[in-house]
Write a protein that holds these residues in place. Structure first.
Motif, PDB file in Angstrom:
ATOM      1  N   ARG A 159      -4.223  -7.742   2.053  1.00 26.20           N
ATOM      2  CA  ARG A 159      -3.639  -7.023   0.917  1.00 26.20           C
ATOM      3  C   ARG A 159      -2.133  -6.961   1.072  1.00 26.20           C
ATOM      4  O   ARG A 159      -1.624  -6.773   2.176  1.00 26.20           O
ATOM      5  CB  ARG A 159      -4.214  -5.604   0.865  1.00 26.20           C
ATOM      6  N   LEU A 160      -1.430  -7.155  -0.024  1.00 29.58           N
ATOM      7  CA  LEU A 160       0.018  -6.972  -0.066  1.00 29.58           C
ATOM      8  C   LEU A 160       0.321  -6.045  -1.235  1.00 29.58           C
ATOM      9  O   LEU A 160       0.072  -6.391  -2.391  1.00 29.58           O
ATOM     10  CB  LEU A 160       0.744  -8.302  -0.239  1.00 29.58           C
ATOM     11  N   GLN A 161       0.827  -4.871  -0.911  1.00 28.96           N
ATOM     12  CA  GLN A 161       1.121  -3.858  -1.927  1.00 28.96           C
ATOM     13  C   GLN A 161       2.635  -3.765  -2.115  1.00 28.96           C
ATOM     14  O   GLN A 161       3.378  -3.526  -1.170  1.00 28.96           O
ATOM     15  CB  GLN A 161       0.562  -2.503  -1.499  1.00 28.96           C
ATOM     16  N   ALA A 179      -1.948 -15.707  -9.701  1.00 25.67           N
ATOM     17  CA  ALA A 179      -3.190 -14.932  -9.687  1.00 25.67           C
ATOM     18  C   ALA A 179      -3.700 -14.856  -8.258  1.00 25.67           C
ATOM     19  O   ALA A 179      -4.128 -15.860  -7.694  1.00 25.67           O
ATOM     20  CB  ALA A 179      -4.239 -15.567 -10.601  1.00 25.67           C
ATOM     21  N   ASP A 180      -3.615 -13.665  -7.649  1.00 27.30           N
ATOM     22  CA  ASP A 180      -4.057 -13.483  -6.275  1.00 27.30           C
ATOM     23  C   ASP A 180      -4.528 -12.039  -6.134  1.00 27.30           C
ATOM     24  O   ASP A 180      -3.718 -11.108  -6.201  1.00 27.30           O
ATOM     25  CB  ASP A 180      -2.913 -13.770  -5.297  1.00 27.30           C
ATOM     26  N   PRO A 181      -5.823 -11.809  -5.947  1.00 27.06           N
ATOM     27  CA  PRO A 181      -6.332 -10.443  -5.875  1.00 27.06           C
ATOM     28  C   PRO A 181      -5.798  -9.648  -4.696  1.00 27.06           C
ATOM     29  O   PRO A 181      -5.894  -8.416  -4.681  1.00 27.06           O
ATOM     30  CB  PRO A 181      -7.856 -10.630  -5.779  1.00 27.06           C
ATOM     31  N   ARG A 182      -5.221 -10.308  -3.712  1.00 25.59           N
ATOM     32  CA  ARG A 182      -4.655  -9.591  -2.563  1.00 25.59           C
ATOM     33  C   ARG A 182      -3.351  -8.896  -2.907  1.00 25.59           C
ATOM     34  O   ARG A 182      -2.927  -7.970  -2.194  1.00 25.59           O
ATOM     35  CB  ARG A 182      -4.411 -10.565  -1.406  1.00 25.59           C
ATOM     36  N   GLU A 195      -1.435  -5.372   4.584  1.00 25.73           N
ATOM     37  CA  GLU A 195      -2.602  -5.079   5.414  1.00 25.73           C
ATOM     38  C   GLU A 195      -3.106  -6.404   5.964  1.00 25.73           C
ATOM     39  O   GLU A 195      -3.353  -7.342   5.207  1.00 25.73           O
ATOM     40  CB  GLU A 195      -3.684  -4.375   4.604  1.00 25.73           C
ATOM     41  N   ILE A 196      -3.243  -6.458   7.284  1.00 27.89           N
ATOM     42  CA  ILE A 196      -3.592  -7.706   7.955  1.00 27.89           C
ATOM     43  C   ILE A 196      -4.758  -7.457   8.906  1.00 27.89           C
ATOM     44  O   ILE A 196      -4.698  -6.554   9.756  1.00 27.89           O
ATOM     45  CB  ILE A 196      -2.373  -8.265   8.723  1.00 27.89           C
ATOM     46  N   ALA A 197      -5.820  -8.236   8.721  1.00 27.31           N
ATOM     47  CA  ALA A 197      -6.945  -8.187   9.650  1.00 27.31           C
ATOM     48  C   ALA A 197      -6.549  -8.922  10.923  1.00 27.31           C
ATOM     49  O   ALA A 197      -6.103 -10.068  10.877  1.00 27.31           O
ATOM     50  CB  ALA A 197      -8.178  -8.821   9.020  1.00 27.31           C
ATOM     51  N   THR A 198      -6.679  -8.261  12.067  1.00 29.30           N
ATOM     52  CA  THR A 198      -6.271  -8.814  13.356  1.00 29.30           C
ATOM     53  C   THR A 198      -7.429  -8.687  14.350  1.00 29.30           C
ATOM     54  O   THR A 198      -8.417  -8.004  14.079  1.00 29.30           O
ATOM     55  CB  THR A 198      -5.044  -8.059  13.920  1.00 29.30           C
TER      56      THR A 198
END
Length: 206
Positions: A159-161, A179-182, A195-198
């Motif tokens: 996610r990028l807010q 178009a990118d849902p993130r 937000e980054i999954a690590t």
């Protein structure tokens, strides 16, 4: 079909050491070495955060002469503390999309790092468009996409807010060709949060 795609996020720092420490505290990983940008007097470290996405830590290069023009990403006056300052989207047709960008994006210029070649929008004064909320546009040379050459360290952008007082207008301008849902763009005080999954779980990077 989108005409642009998410490319990377930019961590701006006064020096690479502090920028790497900032990312390390947030994500629990060490970002690998990148290279130097002769035209801009900067250098970077890079980490893959998806099959076609990466994270960049960038700072002025103390071993390079001052560039003939203002540095990109506002790095003539880097932030006192490292921060997630900006984001970049890529296109395969800079000539087609560039006229749709706001004047604050600046012209498209040629840039290099080692054997890599690309076009990128850079304001004449080097400032971040809309304080960093409106993305830079990049077009990599055909057949090159840097994250595909980077090792997979188990990190993925989820996610990028982005928030900006003119967030609704920024989102509206990008909607026809991105178009990118993130990516979530909203109205509010300027801020960027990734937000980054690590391997250490989902972490937030600001």
């Amino acid at each position: 079909m989108p005409l642009a795609e998410f490319d990377h996020i930019v961590i701006a720092a006064r020096d690479l050491k502090s920028g790497l420490a900032h990312v390390g505290r947030a994500l629990g990983v060490m970002v690998p070495q990148g290279g130097v940008h002769p035209t801009m007097g900067t250098h970077n470290c890079l980490m893959r955060i998806g099959p076609a996405a990466f994270l960049e830590v960038i700072a002025p290069n103390p071993e390079a002469p001052a560039p003939a023009r203002p540095r990109w990403f506002g790095l003539d006056t880097p932030p006192a503390e490292p921060r997630l300052a900006h984001w970049v989207i890529r296109t395969a047709d800079m000539a087609a999309l560039h006229p749709d960008l706001p004047p604050a994006s600046g012209p498209a210029i040629e840039a290099t790092r080692g054997e890599l070649r690309w076009q990128i929008t850079v304001p004449d004064d080097g400032a971040l468009p809309y304080g960093g909320a409106f993305p830079t546009l990049i077009q990599w040379a055909p057949g090159t996409l840097p994250p595909r050459q980077m090792p997979d360290l188990g990190c993925t952008l989820t996610r990028l807010q982005i928030r900006h007082p003119e967030g609704a207008g920024i989102a509206g301008r990008l909607k026809p060709w991105l178009a990118d849902p993130r990516i979530e763009i909203g109205t509010g005080a300027l801020s960027l949060v990734a937000e980054i999954a690590t391997p250490n779980g989902v972490r937030r990077l600001t």
